[in-house]
Design a protein around this motif. Sequence first.
Motif, PDB file in Angstrom:
ATOM      1  N   PRO A 130       0.760  -1.336  -0.015  1.00 18.59           N
ATOM      2  CA  PRO A 130      -0.061   0.100   0.071  1.00 18.59           C
ATOM      3  C   PRO A 130       0.909   1.167   0.030  1.00 18.59           C
ATOM      4  O   PRO A 130       1.735   1.419   0.446  1.00 18.59           O
ATOM      5  CB  PRO A 130      -0.804  -0.090   1.277  1.00 18.59           C
ATOM      6  CG  PRO A 130      -0.159  -1.098   2.202  1.00 18.59           C
ATOM      7  CD  PRO A 130       0.834  -1.951   1.375  1.00 18.59           C
ATOM      8  N   PRO A 131       0.379   2.261  -0.703  1.00 13.83           N
ATOM      9  CA  PRO A 131       1.157   3.702  -0.916  1.00 13.83           C
ATOM     10  C   PRO A 131       1.422   4.073   0.648  1.00 13.83           C
ATOM     11  O   PRO A 131       0.683   3.934   1.564  1.00 13.83           O
ATOM     12  CB  PRO A 131       0.522   4.520  -1.469  1.00 13.83           C
ATOM     13  CG  PRO A 131      -0.975   4.098  -1.573  1.00 13.83           C
ATOM     14  CD  PRO A 131      -0.861   2.500  -1.398  1.00 13.83           C
ATOM     15  N   LYS A 132       2.574   4.764   0.830  1.00 14.43           N
ATOM     16  CA  LYS A 132       2.973   5.546   2.099  1.00 14.43           C
ATOM     17  C   LYS A 132       1.897   6.456   2.537  1.00 14.43           C
ATOM     18  O   LYS A 132       1.633   7.401   1.260  1.00 14.43           O
ATOM     19  CB  LYS A 132       4.292   5.788   2.276  1.00 14.43           C
ATOM     20  CG  LYS A 132       5.372   4.808   2.447  1.00 14.43           C
ATOM     21  CD  LYS A 132       6.850   5.457   2.842  1.00 14.43           C
ATOM     22  CE  LYS A 132       7.766   4.274   2.940  1.00 14.43           C
ATOM     23  NZ  LYS A 132       9.116   5.146   3.334  1.00 14.43           N
ATOM     24  N   PRO A 133       1.423   6.706   3.408  1.00 13.06           N
ATOM     25  CA  PRO A 133       0.423   7.833   3.827  1.00 13.06           C
ATOM     26  C   PRO A 133       1.324   9.352   3.681  1.00 13.06           C
ATOM     27  O   PRO A 133       2.657   9.259   4.135  1.00 13.06           O
ATOM     28  CB  PRO A 133       0.014   7.495   5.116  1.00 13.06           C
ATOM     29  CG  PRO A 133       0.980   6.714   5.854  1.00 13.06           C
ATOM     30  CD  PRO A 133       1.455   5.780   4.633  1.00 13.06           C
ATOM     31  N   ASN A 134       0.846  10.310   3.255  1.00 13.75           N
ATOM     32  CA  ASN A 134       1.483  11.427   3.039  1.00 13.75           C
ATOM     33  C   ASN A 134       1.818  11.757   4.580  1.00 13.75           C
ATOM     34  O   ASN A 134       0.885  11.834   5.451  1.00 13.75           O
ATOM     35  CB  ASN A 134       0.540  12.650   2.308  1.00 13.75           C
ATOM     36  CG  ASN A 134       0.336  12.306   1.061  1.00 13.75           C
ATOM     37  OD1 ASN A 134       1.177  11.789   0.368  1.00 13.75           O
ATOM     38  ND2 ASN A 134      -0.902  12.912   0.447  1.00 13.75           N
ATOM     39  N   VAL A 135       2.943  12.370   4.638  1.00 13.87           N
ATOM     40  CA  VAL A 135       3.538  12.685   6.093  1.00 13.87           C
ATOM     41  C   VAL A 135       3.559  14.304   6.124  1.00 13.87           C
ATOM     42  O   VAL A 135       3.661  15.066   5.144  1.00 13.87           O
ATOM     43  CB  VAL A 135       4.920  12.346   6.359  1.00 13.87           C
ATOM     44  CG1 VAL A 135       4.900  10.785   6.472  1.00 13.87           C
ATOM     45  CG2 VAL A 135       5.960  12.817   5.259  1.00 13.87           C
TER      46      VAL A 135
END
Length: 80
Positions: A34-39
């Motif tokens: 899954p794509p990394k969540p925006n930080v």
Amino acid sequence: MADQPPRRPRTLGDARSEAEAAFKKVTAKVAAAPPKPNVAPGIKEQVTLRIDQDVLEFFQEGGPGWQDRINEALRKAAGK
């Protein structure tokens, strides 16, 4: 052994089905991570980066904060 389900008799069709299921399980494509969540901006992530020695020395000559200076230069190069 009382915890194991009773064995059922194997037939040729069952062995083939089991072999095909095992093959599919081993050869199935793995779903993409899954794509990394925006930080949030300003949160740093530790990485290993290989850069030329002369570039490293250039940034370290300015004393403490050289990692922040490298980060700033990379942000400018990335258009951020």
